[in-house]
Write an enzyme that holds these catalytic residues in place. Sequence first.
Site, PDB file in Angstrom:
ATOM      1  N   HIS A 257       3.504  -5.436  -1.022  1.00 43.95           N
ATOM      2  CA  HIS A 257       2.643  -4.729  -1.965  1.00 43.95           C
ATOM      3  C   HIS A 257       2.992  -4.939  -3.433  1.00 43.95           C
ATOM      4  O   HIS A 257       2.113  -5.068  -4.269  1.00 43.95           O
ATOM      5  CB  HIS A 257       2.643  -3.227  -1.674  1.00 43.95           C
TER       6      HIS A 257
ATOM      7  N   HIS B  90      -4.827   0.069   5.721  1.00 41.18           N
ATOM      8  CA  HIS B  90      -4.153  -0.098   4.427  1.00 41.18           C
ATOM      9  C   HIS B  90      -2.685  -0.475   4.635  1.00 41.18           C
ATOM     10  O   HIS B  90      -1.894   0.339   5.109  1.00 41.18           O
ATOM     11  CB  HIS B  90      -4.263   1.227   3.658  1.00 41.18           C
TER      12      HIS B  90
HETATM   13 CA    CA Z   1      -3.745  -3.374  -1.677  1.00 39.91          CA
END
Ligand code: CA
Length: 326
Positions: free
Chosen positions: A71, A29
Site C-alpha cells: 500500500h 480492499h
Molecule cells: Ca488502494
Amino acid sequence: MTAESLTALLMALTMPLFAQPSKPVVIAHRGASGYLPEHTLESKAMAHAMGADLLEQDIVLTKDDVPVVMHDIHLETICDVAQRFPERKRADGHYYALDFTLAEIKQLHAHERLNPNTGQAVFPNRFPLGRSSFAIPTLEEELQLIQGMNRSTGRVAGIYPEIKQPGWHRKEGHDISRIVLPILRRYGYATKADQCWLQCFEWDEVQRIRNELSWEGNLLLLLDSRKKDEASLAEVAQVADGIGPALSAIVTGKSKADRKVTALVKNAHAAKLLVHPYTLRTDELPKFASSTDDLLDVLFREAGVDGLFTDFPDVVVRWLAAHGMR
Ligand code: CA
C-alpha cells in the site's frame, strides 16, 4: 390518457432497450484485509473464496523496477525491514521499497499493519502481529494466483490495480505506469470487457494513462477528501469510467439522526461515471452509521453507489444477497 400514464407506458415500451442496471460490485480492499495481513497472497485467496467480484492491488516499484503489491511507498509499517536492514532508511526515517531490490524485499516478513511509533497493530482485533509467515508478492505472482483460482474454482474474480504515487515515482526516475500497463495487457487485461479496473489518485496520471499510454480498459479516478478536486465530473468523464470517493463524500453527518446523502453519486451518474467509494471497515465505522447494516443500507439503497471497497468482503456479499442485489 394522463401525462403520468403516458410516461409509464413510454417507459414500459422503452425499458427493454436499456440494459438492466448492473448489480453493485464488492471490491476486496487490499484483499480480505480485515482477516489476514493486507496485500498478502493469503488475503487475496480468502477474498476470492468469499465471493468478492474484484480484488485490489496497490502497486509500487522496487529498485530493479519490479511492481510489487503493497500500500505505501515505504515498507516499515507492514514488514520487518527496520530489523533486517536498519542502515537502509532515508534521512526522513522511511524505508522506501524503491531503495530495495526484489531479492531483498523477498527476504522480508510481512505482517499486520502497525503504527511504527508505538509498534502496536493499527486494528487491534485483526490478525495478530508476529504470527505465522507472510511475504510481499510481486504483481505477477498475484495475477497468477487470481487467474489460477479463477480456473480452479470456475468463478472469475477481477482485479483492481492502483498505481501508487506515479508523480513521486517519476521524480525518482521510475515511470511506474509505463511498467505496469504492459504487464496487465500481457495477462489479458486490456479492454473494458476485461475484469479489470485501473485506479489512481493523481488526475494528471489518469489523463496520461488514457491518452499518452493508450489504456483502453476501465479507469477510475480516486478522490482525496482532503484535497480540492482538480477537475469537474464532466471533465473526469471524458477520460475515466468512474470515481472513487471517500465515504465521507457520499454521506455527511456526525450521527444517523443528522446525516445527509450528498449529491455526488447523483451528479456522477448524470455525468455517466460509476461510483466506487472507499472503505467499509466493520471495526471502524463512520459516525453517521449506527451499524454495518445501517451503513450498507444508506450507501446502496439511499445513495445508490455502484460498488464498495471493503476490508470485509464477506459482509458486503452477504448483505447484497440478502437484499436482492446479488
Ligand atoms: Ca488502494
